[in-house]
Design an enzyme around this catalytic site. Structure first.
Site, mmCIF file in Angstrom:
data_model
loop_
_atom_site.group_PDB
_atom_site.id
_atom_site.type_symbol
_atom_site.label_atom_id
_atom_site.label_comp_id
_atom_site.label_asym_id
_atom_site.label_seq_id
_atom_site.Cartn_x
_atom_site.Cartn_y
_atom_site.Cartn_z
ATOM 1 C CD GLU A 199 -1.803 -7.759 3.255
ATOM 2 O OE1 GLU A 199 -1.432 -6.590 2.975
ATOM 3 O OE2 GLU A 199 -2.563 -8.014 4.188
ATOM 4 N N GLY A 201 0.853 -5.064 1.181
ATOM 5 C CA GLY A 201 -0.305 -5.301 0.324
ATOM 6 C C GLY A 201 0.040 -5.990 -0.982
ATOM 7 C CB ALA A 203 -0.870 -0.012 1.247
ATOM 8 C CD GLU A 246 1.823 -5.323 5.966
ATOM 9 O OE1 GLU A 246 2.673 -6.172 6.339
ATOM 10 O OE2 GLU A 246 1.078 -5.502 4.993
HETATM 11 N N1 CAA Z 1 4.541 3.410 -0.504
HETATM 12 C C1 CAA Z 1 4.894 4.565 -1.072
HETATM 13 N N2 CAA Z 1 6.054 4.752 -1.734
HETATM 14 C C2 CAA Z 1 6.866 3.704 -1.827
HETATM 15 C C3 CAA Z 1 6.565 2.454 -1.263
HETATM 16 C C4 CAA Z 1 5.318 2.325 -0.585
HETATM 17 N N3 CAA Z 1 4.896 1.173 -0.050
HETATM 18 N N4 CAA Z 1 7.576 1.607 -1.504
HETATM 19 C C5 CAA Z 1 8.479 2.292 -2.215
HETATM 20 N N5 CAA Z 1 8.064 3.570 -2.404
HETATM 21 C C6 CAA Z 1 8.743 4.643 -3.107
HETATM 22 C C7 CAA Z 1 9.847 5.239 -2.270
HETATM 23 O O1 CAA Z 1 9.310 6.202 -1.355
HETATM 24 C C8 CAA Z 1 10.700 5.870 -3.332
HETATM 25 O O2 CAA Z 1 10.099 7.066 -3.748
HETATM 26 P P1 CAA Z 1 10.991 8.423 -3.874
HETATM 27 O O3 CAA Z 1 11.968 8.088 -4.978
HETATM 28 O O4 CAA Z 1 9.986 9.431 -4.245
HETATM 29 O O5 CAA Z 1 11.639 8.605 -2.556
HETATM 30 C C9 CAA Z 1 10.594 4.884 -4.494
HETATM 31 O O6 CAA Z 1 9.409 4.125 -4.245
HETATM 32 C C10 CAA Z 1 11.739 3.926 -4.562
HETATM 33 O O7 CAA Z 1 11.865 3.300 -3.306
HETATM 34 P P2 CAA Z 1 13.264 3.228 -2.502
HETATM 35 O O8 CAA Z 1 14.104 4.396 -2.835
HETATM 36 O O9 CAA Z 1 12.930 3.012 -1.066
HETATM 37 O O10 CAA Z 1 13.874 1.907 -3.163
HETATM 38 P P3 CAA Z 1 14.883 0.876 -2.498
HETATM 39 O O11 CAA Z 1 15.280 -0.033 -3.606
HETATM 40 O O12 CAA Z 1 15.939 1.588 -1.732
HETATM 41 O O13 CAA Z 1 14.008 0.075 -1.411
HETATM 42 C C11 CAA Z 1 12.076 -1.149 -0.666
HETATM 43 C C12 CAA Z 1 12.976 -0.747 -1.846
HETATM 44 C C13 CAA Z 1 12.869 -2.029 0.316
HETATM 45 C C14 CAA Z 1 10.907 -1.930 -1.235
HETATM 46 C C15 CAA Z 1 11.600 0.120 0.074
HETATM 47 O O14 CAA Z 1 11.069 1.017 -0.880
HETATM 48 C C16 CAA Z 1 10.519 -0.147 1.091
HETATM 49 O O15 CAA Z 1 10.811 -0.620 2.185
HETATM 50 N N6 CAA Z 1 9.260 0.163 0.738
HETATM 51 C C17 CAA Z 1 8.133 0.001 1.649
HETATM 52 C C18 CAA Z 1 7.715 -1.452 1.726
HETATM 53 C C19 CAA Z 1 6.599 -1.611 2.733
HETATM 54 O O16 CAA Z 1 6.724 -1.330 3.920
HETATM 55 N N7 CAA Z 1 5.421 -2.099 2.263
HETATM 56 C C20 CAA Z 1 4.258 -2.302 3.073
HETATM 57 C C21 CAA Z 1 3.355 -1.107 2.973
HETATM 58 S S1 CAA Z 1 2.077 -1.150 4.184
HETATM 59 C C22 CAA Z 1 0.860 -2.124 3.521
HETATM 60 O O17 CAA Z 1 0.968 -2.631 2.420
HETATM 61 C C23 CAA Z 1 -0.370 -2.245 4.369
HETATM 62 C C24 CAA Z 1 -1.318 -3.291 3.938
HETATM 63 O O18 CAA Z 1 -1.278 -4.443 4.358
HETATM 64 C C25 CAA Z 1 -2.400 -2.997 3.045
#
Ligand code: CAA
Length: 276
Positions: free
Chosen positions: A130, A127, A82, A150
């Site tokens: 999921e 998500g 998400a 999460e």
């Molecule tokens: N939401 C919004 N933006 C996201 C994102 C997310 N889940 N995942 C990545 N992005 C964005 C980053 O903010 C970044 O944007 P900017 O360039 O504008 O800063 C871009 O995508 C590239 O990401 P990274 O620079 O972080 O890339 P990386 O290769 O260094 O890392 C990653 C990759 C490990 C996947 C890291 O992006 C990360 O940890 N992302 C979040 C993953 C996460 O926590 N997902 C769960 C979300 S909560 C959820 O899904 C709830 C549910 O159950 C419904």
């Protein structure tokens, strides 16, 4: 990919003038749904998740889509979850609605009367994992990373992960991943039953399409019955589920496909299924 690959039919202008972030392309009865927000690693914001839900609703009723494949655009991500920036502004009521929307997409993947397959081409986190778990089958690129991180955001999986991860693997493994937020590689995911098979990244879509095309050649009415019966396996009562299976098995004998399938075997030829 086959030669009949058509360009995505849904590319165009989104409501606010941007490019649509979910596309659907058809290839020989297989609908390939691609989440495409590469600048955010295909994370799902409200327009993207709404669009995904809408496309899945259409495909559930579309007789031309015999099998649905879900994947992410680019090489890095299936979906990184998400959209956290969007979620960070939600209040309790909005968060419940957001969760419900993700559940709707998951239920469609899980219950539509045709096979759904996730081609996990990179990060499938939160998500994203999921949505993959809601599909009937999951294939992953060797470079894919899967998990439910999460907990690191102070929340829990909200699109079905607390239930489907345990059903796909074990309750203990699901608790480990959900409590720790540990992200696993594709080989571990395969060992633990989280994905069905792992392929080299360059082969993932072609290998997934091979399975999808094979399924598209089978009796759709039998596949729908198989999916509904299998979906009961981990819920409800065993005795009732076995009764439901035999009722469904019996009903299929009224279909043209059952007659064709068994006649073709006896006549030593390939069956030609019509989906009735
Ligand atoms: N939401 C919004 N933006 C996201 C994102 C997310 N889940 N995942 C990545 N992005 C964005 C980053 O903010 C970044 O944007 P900017 O360039 O504008 O800063 C871009 O995508 C590239 O990401 P990274 O620079 O972080 O890339 P990386 O290769 O260094 O890392 C990653 C990759 C490990 C996947 C890291 O992006 C990360 O940890 N992302 C979040 C993953 C996460 O926590 N997902 C769960 C979300 S909560 C959820 O899904 C709830 C549910 O159950 C419904």
């Amino acid at each position: 990919m086959g030669e009949t690959w058509f360009p995505p039919r849904d590319r165009g202008e989104a409501e606010e003038g941007g490019r649509l972030s979910v596309s659907v392309a058809f290839d020989a009865g297989v609908a390939v749904v691609t989440i495409d927000r590469q600048d955010a690693l295909n994370a799902l914001d409200l327009p993207t998740l709404t669009e995904l839900r809408d496309r899945l609703r259409e495909l559930a009723d579309d007789a031309g889509a015999r099998v649905v494949v879900l994947t992410g655009a680019g090489e890095k991500a299936f979906a990184a979850g998400a959209d956290i920036k969007y979620m960070s502004g939600l209040d309790v009521g909005e968060a419940k609605e957001w969760g419900a929307l993700g559940h709707e997409a998951g239920r469609l993947l899980e219950t539509m009367p045709k096979p759904t397959i996730a081609a996990v081409n990179g990060f499938a986190l939160g998500g994203g994992c999921e949505l993959a778990l809601a599909c009937d089958l999951r294939y992953a690129a060797r470079t894919a990373k899967l998990g439910q991180p999460e907990i690191n955001l102070g929340i829990i999986p909200g699109w079905g992960g607390t239930q489907r991860l345990a059903r796909a693997t074990t309750l203990g493994y699901a608790k480990e991943l959900i409590f720790t937020g540990r992200v696993v590689d594709a080989d571990e995911a395969e060992r633990r039953g989280l994905v069905n098979a792992v392929f080299e990244p360059a082969d993932l879509l072609a290998k997934t399409m091979e399975v999808a095309t094979l399924l598209a050649s089978k009796s759709l009415v039998a596949l729908a019955a198989a999916k509904a019966a299998c979906n009961r396996a981990l819920q409800g009562g065993h005795a009732e589920n076995l009764e439901a299976e035999v009722a469904s098995f019996g009903k299929l004998f009224a279909t043209e496909d059952a007659k064709e399938g068994m006649t073709a075997f006896v006549e030593k030829r390939e069956p030609n299924f019509v989906g009735r």
